[in-house]
Design an enzyme around this catalytic site. Structure first.
Site, PDB file in Angstrom:
ATOM      1  N   GLU A  35      -0.971   9.479   6.233  1.00 58.82           N
ATOM      2  CA  GLU A  35      -1.025   8.078   5.264  1.00 58.82           C
ATOM      3  C   GLU A  35      -2.631   7.664   5.044  1.00 58.82           C
ATOM      4  OE1 GLU A  35       1.186   6.690   3.685  1.00 58.82           O
ATOM      5  OE2 GLU A  35       2.689   7.948   4.650  1.00 58.82           O
ATOM      6  N   TYR A 118       1.519  -1.793   5.180  1.00 60.50           N
ATOM      7  CA  TYR A 118       1.819  -0.591   4.568  1.00 60.50           C
ATOM      8  C   TYR A 118       1.842   0.680   5.656  1.00 60.50           C
ATOM      9  CZ  TYR A 118       2.105   3.968   2.461  1.00 60.50           C
ATOM     10  OH  TYR A 118       2.841   5.413   2.134  1.00 60.50           O
ATOM     11  N   ASP A 136       3.330   0.447  -1.219  1.00 58.70           N
ATOM     12  CA  ASP A 136       1.882   0.836  -1.728  1.00 58.70           C
ATOM     13  C   ASP A 136       2.133   0.790  -3.335  1.00 58.70           C
ATOM     14  OD1 ASP A 136       3.489   3.036  -2.659  1.00 58.70           O
ATOM     15  OD2 ASP A 136       2.041   4.377  -1.818  1.00 58.70           O
TER      16      ASP A 136
END
Ligand code: SF4
Length: 218
Positions: A35, A118, A136
């Site tokens: 991520e 997020y 996102d």
């Protein structure tokens, strides 16, 4: 509409989802690395670096034990050097506070510097299988176009609204696939410029489609 959206998205993902290395793991640290790398870098550049990184630092403890200079050198050429330093700091904090593990609850995850709403949602849904929403840039654009249609995507009020849409559309099962599908769908079909509306399963109910989303300003 909510159900149709889920079903269409999961069907689309079954046929079109990309086989990416972080989709074959439930390791919270590995998910976190992917991520953070994906935050400002394209998937095809992330894949080899993700593999190299995990060979070198397979656990949060291994990363925490590395020297910062080593960590930023390994990160190259991804750019944005703040990202490896953040990962390194998260690793050291996880060793100090949680024995080298990542916690699964939203509040504790977000107490780490560098883990926002997020990233916490991504770690919780992808690693721990929790029903956690993610928004996102790609996801925001998809939800905005399908459920809102027109207005200012970037306003705080819209962003807040999109978080609540993301929480509402999230299914109770298949959360992992659903969130991965949302991101893939935004990256490959409902793209910022030239969305592929003619190939899109959402088109019959998409609020933006009649306004010609290809003409939006971003
Ligand atoms: Fe995006 Fe077009 Fe599909 Fe609407 S119809 S979700 S704008 S690709």
């Amino acid at each position: 509409m909510r159900r149709k959206f889920r079903r269409r998205l999961l069907d689309w993902y079954k046929r079109n989802g990309r086989d990416l290395p972080w989709r074959r793991t439930r390791n919270p640290y590995h998910i976190l690395v992917s991520e953070v790398m994906l935050q400002q870098t394209q998937v095809d550049r992330v894949v080899p670096k993700y593999q190299e990184w995990l060979e070198k630092y397979p656990t949060l403890s291994a990363l925490a034990a590395a020297a910062e200079a080593d960590v930023t050198t390994t990160w190259r050429p991804l750019g944005y050097n703040i990202r490896p330093r953040r990962l390194h700091a998260i690793a050291r904090e996880s060793v100090a506070r949680f024995g080298g593990e990542l916690p699964s609850d939203d509040e504790t995850l977000r107490s780490f510097k560098g883990i926002g709403a997020y990233t916490a949602g991504a770690v919780r849904s992808f690693a721990f299988g929790e029903r956690a929403a993610i928004v996102d840039t790609n996801v925001a654009r998809v939800l905005f176009r399908v459920f809102v249609g027109s207005g200012n995507l970037k306003s705080h009020a819209t962003r807040r609204h999109l978080w609540s849409v993301s929480e509402t559309v999230l299914p109770f099962r298949h959360v992992f696939d659903f969130n991965q599908a949302l991101m893939d769908f935004g990256a490959t079909i409902c793209t910022a410029r030239k969305p592929k509306c003619l190939l899109c399963p959402m088109r019959p109910d998409c609020a933006a489609y009649p306004h010609n989303p290809a003409n939006e300003r971003h």
